[in-house]
Design a protein around this motif. Structure first.
Motif, PDB file in Angstrom:
ATOM      1  N   GLY A   1       0.796  -1.235   0.000  1.00 30.33           N
ATOM      2  CA  GLY A   1       0.000   0.000   0.000  1.00 30.33           C
ATOM      3  C   GLY A   1       0.822   1.275   0.000  1.00 30.33           C
ATOM      4  O   GLY A   1       0.314   2.343   0.323  1.00 30.33           O
TER       5      GLY A   1
ATOM      6  N   ASP B   1       1.020   3.519  -5.464  1.00 31.54           N
ATOM      7  CA  ASP B   1      -0.213   3.297  -6.234  1.00 31.54           C
ATOM      8  C   ASP B   1       0.105   2.342  -7.389  1.00 31.54           C
ATOM      9  O   ASP B   1       1.104   2.535  -8.083  1.00 31.54           O
TER      10      ASP B   1
ATOM     11  N   SER C   1       1.283  -1.230  10.698  1.00 26.14           N
ATOM     12  CA  SER C   1       0.489   0.001  10.566  1.00 26.14           C
ATOM     13  C   SER C   1      -1.014  -0.308  10.608  1.00 26.14           C
ATOM     14  O   SER C   1      -1.790   0.494  11.109  1.00 26.14           O
TER      15      SER C   1
ATOM     16  N   ASP D   1       4.550   9.264  -4.011  1.00 30.71           N
ATOM     17  CA  ASP D   1       3.998   8.170  -3.183  1.00 30.71           C
ATOM     18  C   ASP D   1       4.914   7.891  -1.993  1.00 30.71           C
ATOM     19  O   ASP D   1       4.454   7.722  -0.859  1.00 30.71           O
TER      20      ASP D   1
ATOM     21  N   ASP E   1       4.033   8.563   1.942  1.00 33.03           N
ATOM     22  CA  ASP E   1       4.061   7.449   2.896  1.00 33.03           C
ATOM     23  C   ASP E   1       4.926   7.794   4.112  1.00 33.03           C
ATOM     24  O   ASP E   1       4.663   7.336   5.210  1.00 33.03           O
TER      25      ASP E   1
ATOM     26  N   LEU F   1       2.471  10.683   5.999  1.00 35.61           N
ATOM     27  CA  LEU F   1       1.100  10.420   6.444  1.00 35.61           C
ATOM     28  C   LEU F   1       0.939   8.965   6.889  1.00 35.61           C
ATOM     29  O   LEU F   1       1.701   8.100   6.451  1.00 35.61           O
TER      30      LEU F   1
ATOM     31  N   ARG G   1      -0.364   5.260   6.692  1.00 36.05           N
ATOM     32  CA  ARG G   1      -0.680   4.456   5.518  1.00 36.05           C
ATOM     33  C   ARG G   1      -2.205   4.349   5.336  1.00 36.05           C
ATOM     34  O   ARG G   1      -2.924   4.115   6.318  1.00 36.05           O
ATOM     35  N   GLN G   2      -2.685   4.503   4.111  1.00 36.42           N
ATOM     36  CA  GLN G   2      -4.122   4.379   3.864  1.00 36.42           C
ATOM     37  C   GLN G   2      -4.481   2.895   3.800  1.00 36.42           C
ATOM     38  O   GLN G   2      -3.928   2.152   2.983  1.00 36.42           O
ATOM     39  N   VAL G   3      -5.384   2.470   4.659  1.00 40.82           N
ATOM     40  CA  VAL G   3      -5.717   1.047   4.737  1.00 40.82           C
ATOM     41  C   VAL G   3      -7.159   0.836   4.305  1.00 40.82           C
ATOM     42  O   VAL G   3      -8.087   1.028   5.085  1.00 40.82           O
ATOM     43  N   VAL G   4      -7.340   0.520   3.037  1.00 40.44           N
ATOM     44  CA  VAL G   4      -8.680   0.220   2.527  1.00 40.44           C
ATOM     45  C   VAL G   4      -8.575  -0.952   1.558  1.00 40.44           C
ATOM     46  O   VAL G   4      -7.620  -1.053   0.804  1.00 40.44           O
TER      47      VAL G   4
END
Ligand SMILES: Cc1cc2nc3c(=O)[nH]c(=O)nc-3n(C[C@H](O)[C@H](O)[C@H](O)COP(=O)(O)OP(=O)(O)OC[C@H]3O[C@@H](n4cnc5c(N)ncnc54)[C@H](O)[C@@H]3O)c2cc1C
Length: 431
Positions: A52, A55, A184, A394, A398, A401, A403-406
């Motif tokens: 993640g 992208d 994370s 990216d 990272d 921020l 980590r975006q977890v979706v």
């Protein structure tokens, strides 16, 4: 008549053959690429995609944008008719098509190597393409989310156990960035702790690299809590977990299989001379006995002039340079320049260990930690043929921020069989 050069495969090798031919001889040759996707995949970024960080689109370099003079025929080559100088391929709508050539460059790369171990092809996944990386990213998140609501301790433990088999650079990097990824994710579930196990048949990680890189990688992973099972392999795999050769059964719902690659078996039907499945060439990348056909990259057994008697190893470093030399030598065979033999002194190895850590030996200078990380990332940005700013952003995001977890659910398990050369392989119940 403008001579037509057909290139099968737009990976490191095919892409660079096309780049040399279109940039240097774009007016004198017609360059046509047969490739299933409209991008060149920069595979070394796949662990970052699976974790993640990057992208997925940014690991994919657009062919149209970066090779505007090449014509893309979307499709998968199925056969080469050597006498008629024609390539047969299947387009994305399943139609059988063909294209004729004056010169042919073959750069179809490699597929996951599947070992004859019971259950491995049914329950493991590799990391060779974007679908696999996306599947793995979602799968890891899903396991942690399900562990958070598991009704038994047994289930929770199995869902939080991640096994990586094979510790070449793909396996080592995957375990390294994967462990930080689960850390994370579990930040939102403080009662959960993921367990990562790296199973390695040899006595060290990264057996093809030198002792400095091996030790640095082993130290970093051990410090992070990754369990290294050296001199160990998998005896059997089941839906509930893996049986290791030391007799331990590890309950797990995730097994990433990275025990190496083998040449794409499609070339077996091309009727060209092969050595261990790789197309045999001379040092000019011309296929033995077929001066109008060239092969480069993982699929080609190119004599290693620095290591007589051996073919060059299957690495991006070689594939990229062989592609460029193949492009040049194709032009030479058409009378446009002089031919040159392939000879490359390896520039060293780079292993990204996630976070601020890496280990590398560029130009033979061993280093690890933050400096190695900077060198590793700088090299990848330099070596990528496009998307550099996107990837750099990216990485910067990272670092700044959370980590975006979706989970996006874009790739189903059936779409990413370990034996990617045999997508029809029947699979047992999934996880
Ligand atoms: C996770 C990972 C990390 C890596 N890290 C490094 C690294 O740090 N350093 C390094 O040197 N190497 C690294 N490698 C290895 C490197 O990526 C490969 O050696 C390199 O990609 C080989 O280049 P290639 O052009 O031969 O094949 P590929 O890059 O695999 O390209 C093959 C192309 O052919 C296409 N193709 C396949 N079959 C057909 C067909 N029948 N018809 C038409 N097209 C076809 C594919 O879609 C693809 O576009 C890594 C590999 C992985 C998986």
């Amino acid at each position: 008549m403008t001579p037509r050069v057909v290139i099968i495969g737009a990976g490191f090798a095919g892409y660079n053959a096309a780049r040399v031919l279109t940039r240097k001889h774009g007016r004198q040759v017609d360059v046509t690429i047969v490739n299933p996707t409209d991008f060149m995949l920069y595979q070394p970024l796949l662990p970052d995609v699976a974790a993640g960080i990057v992208d997925p689109r940014h690991a994919a370099v657009s062919l149209a944008a970066t090779l505007p003079r090449a014509r893309l025929l979307p499709g998968v080559a199925t056969a080469v008719e050597i006498d008629r100088r024609a390539v047969h391929y299947t387009d994305p709508d399943g139609r059988a098509r063909q294209v004729s050539y004056d010169r042919l460059v073959i750069g179809v790369g490699a597929v996951n190597k599947v070992l004859p171990i019971e259950g491995s092809a049914d329950y493991s996944h590799g990391l060779k393409g974007i679908p696999e990386a996306l599947y793995l990213r979602d799968h890891i998140i899903r396991q942690v989310e399900l562990a958070a609501v598991a009704e038994t301790e047994e289930e929770r433990r199995a869902r939080l156990t991640f096994v990586v088999v094979g510790a070449g650079y793909t396996g080592t990097e995957t375990a390294a960035v994967g462990q930080l990824f689960t850390r994370s994710i579990t930040r939102r579930h403080p009662h959960l702790k993921a367990r990562w196990i790296l199973v390695q048949y040899a006595g060290h990680l990264l057996p093809e690299l030198g002792p400095y890189l091996q030790r640095a990688a082993e130290r970093t992973l051990r410090e992070r809590g990754v369990e290294l099972r050296l001199n160990t392999s998998v005896a059997k795999e089941e839906a509930e977990g893996v049986l290791l050769t030391d007799g331990e059964f590890v309950a797990a719902r995730t097994v990433v299989w990275t025990t190496g690659v083998r040449p794409d078996p499609v070339v077996e039907s091309f009727g060209l001379p092969t050595t261990h499945g790789r197309i045999r060439t001379d040092e000019y990348l011309a296929v033995d006995g077929h001066p109008e056909i060239y092969a480069a990259g993982d699929v080609a057994a190119v004599p290693d002039l620095l290591n007589p008697g051996e073919p060059t190893p299957m690495t991006g470093q070689h594939a990229e340079r062989q592609g460029a030399v193949a492009g040049r030598n194709v032009a030479a065979s058409l009378g446009l320049r002089t031919a040159k033999p392939y000879k490359h002194h390896p520039l060293g190895f780079l292993v990204d260990l996630g976070g601020a850590k890496a280990t590398a030996d560029p130009l033979g200078i061993p280093m690890s930690g933050v400096l190695a990380k900077v060198v590793t990332r700088a090299y990848h940005l330099y070596a990528m043929p496009g998307n550099r700013v996107r990837v750099a952003v990216d990485w910067a995001l990272d670092a700044l921020l959370p980590r975006q977890v979706v989970r996006l659910g874009l790739v189903s398990e059936d779409a990413v069989p370990l034996d990617s050369a045999d997508p029809e392989l029947p699979r047992r119940a999934g996880r």
